[in-house]
Design an enzyme around this catalytic site. Sequence first.
Site, mmCIF file in Angstrom:
data_model
loop_
_atom_site.group_PDB
_atom_site.id
_atom_site.type_symbol
_atom_site.label_atom_id
_atom_site.label_comp_id
_atom_site.label_asym_id
_atom_site.label_seq_id
_atom_site.Cartn_x
_atom_site.Cartn_y
_atom_site.Cartn_z
ATOM 1 N N GLU A 186 0.810 -1.214 0.000
ATOM 2 C CA GLU A 186 0.000 0.000 0.000
ATOM 3 C C GLU A 186 0.848 1.272 0.000
ATOM 4 O O GLU A 186 0.312 2.373 0.140
ATOM 5 C CB GLU A 186 -0.925 0.016 1.226
ATOM 6 C CG GLU A 186 -1.964 -1.078 1.253
ATOM 7 C CD GLU A 186 -3.081 -0.887 0.230
ATOM 8 O OE1 GLU A 186 -2.922 -0.038 -0.673
ATOM 9 O OE2 GLU A 186 -4.079 -1.599 0.334
ATOM 10 N N HIS A 217 -3.115 2.847 8.257
ATOM 11 C CA HIS A 217 -4.164 2.103 7.552
ATOM 12 C C HIS A 217 -4.420 0.804 8.302
ATOM 13 O O HIS A 217 -3.481 0.041 8.572
ATOM 14 C CB HIS A 217 -3.734 1.807 6.114
ATOM 15 C CG HIS A 217 -4.535 0.736 5.451
ATOM 16 N ND1 HIS A 217 -5.924 0.719 5.448
ATOM 17 C CD2 HIS A 217 -4.157 -0.380 4.762
ATOM 18 C CE1 HIS A 217 -6.353 -0.349 4.794
ATOM 19 N NE2 HIS A 217 -5.303 -1.033 4.372
ATOM 20 N N HIS A 258 -7.422 -2.591 9.233
ATOM 21 C CA HIS A 258 -8.578 -3.385 8.844
ATOM 22 C C HIS A 258 -9.430 -3.644 10.086
ATOM 23 O O HIS A 258 -9.814 -4.790 10.352
ATOM 24 C CB HIS A 258 -8.146 -4.711 8.216
ATOM 25 C CG HIS A 258 -7.427 -4.568 6.918
ATOM 26 N ND1 HIS A 258 -6.988 -5.664 6.195
ATOM 27 C CD2 HIS A 258 -7.073 -3.479 6.188
ATOM 28 C CE1 HIS A 258 -6.385 -5.257 5.080
ATOM 29 N NE2 HIS A 258 -6.422 -3.932 5.072
ATOM 30 N N HIS A 260 -12.786 -2.788 2.583
ATOM 31 C CA HIS A 260 -11.355 -2.882 2.845
ATOM 32 C C HIS A 260 -11.005 -2.506 4.279
ATOM 33 O O HIS A 260 -10.599 -3.362 5.054
ATOM 34 C CB HIS A 260 -10.625 -1.978 1.830
ATOM 35 C CG HIS A 260 -9.147 -2.154 1.814
ATOM 36 N ND1 HIS A 260 -8.379 -1.883 0.704
ATOM 37 C CD2 HIS A 260 -8.272 -2.554 2.761
ATOM 38 C CE1 HIS A 260 -7.111 -2.120 0.962
ATOM 39 N NE2 HIS A 260 -7.021 -2.523 2.220
#
Length: 215
Positions: A74, A92, A94, A154
Amino acid sequence: MLLAEQRRLLCEYGHRAAAAGLVVGTAGNLSVRAGDLVAVTPSGVPLDRLEPDACPVVDVGGHLVDGDLSPSSETPMHLAVYAATGAGAVVHTHSVFGTVVATTMSELPPVHYNALLLGGTVRVAGYATYGTPELAASVREALAGKRAALMANHGGVTIGDDLDGAYEATRLLEWLCEVYVRAKAVGEPRVLTEEQLADVVRRAFDPPTFPRRED
């Protein structure tokens, strides 16, 4: 070691994210910028096992500068965010509730005034395959004027002046998503109006004063 302190911080906050359940296994990634260089978590290494020397360093053009492992897949998204914002760090994850909202909604409405700390309504970036320029562009657009965005089907992404700020934004984003999901299970959540949010902003800039007691 190049960017030794930044790489140490990546490990610290990576371990925190894993311990808080914001990531599972090798999912999720973090980065921190120092001038034209960016320290980022590596591809394929669980965040709870990160060591500083495993974290590669790239330049803002995406070229590997230091490190033996490949940068996170990413990384293009992180670099796109840095190019479009004044952020010093990107996180980032999840996380469970963030991903629930990201798979079911087009935005997270402000059901609590603390949403203002992320810029108000949180947009959900359109779906694109991870690691692609399309995802990077979608996230960049969703983050415009915000500190957080969700990524359809996502997860979530947050920014801050430093890793502490970006990580705290991630924790707040997950809390807001959990409040919304749990409220939805009980009834239809009330969404704060623009006027109500404006009142909160005015209150923040004009806090109450308390007279000092004279003994």
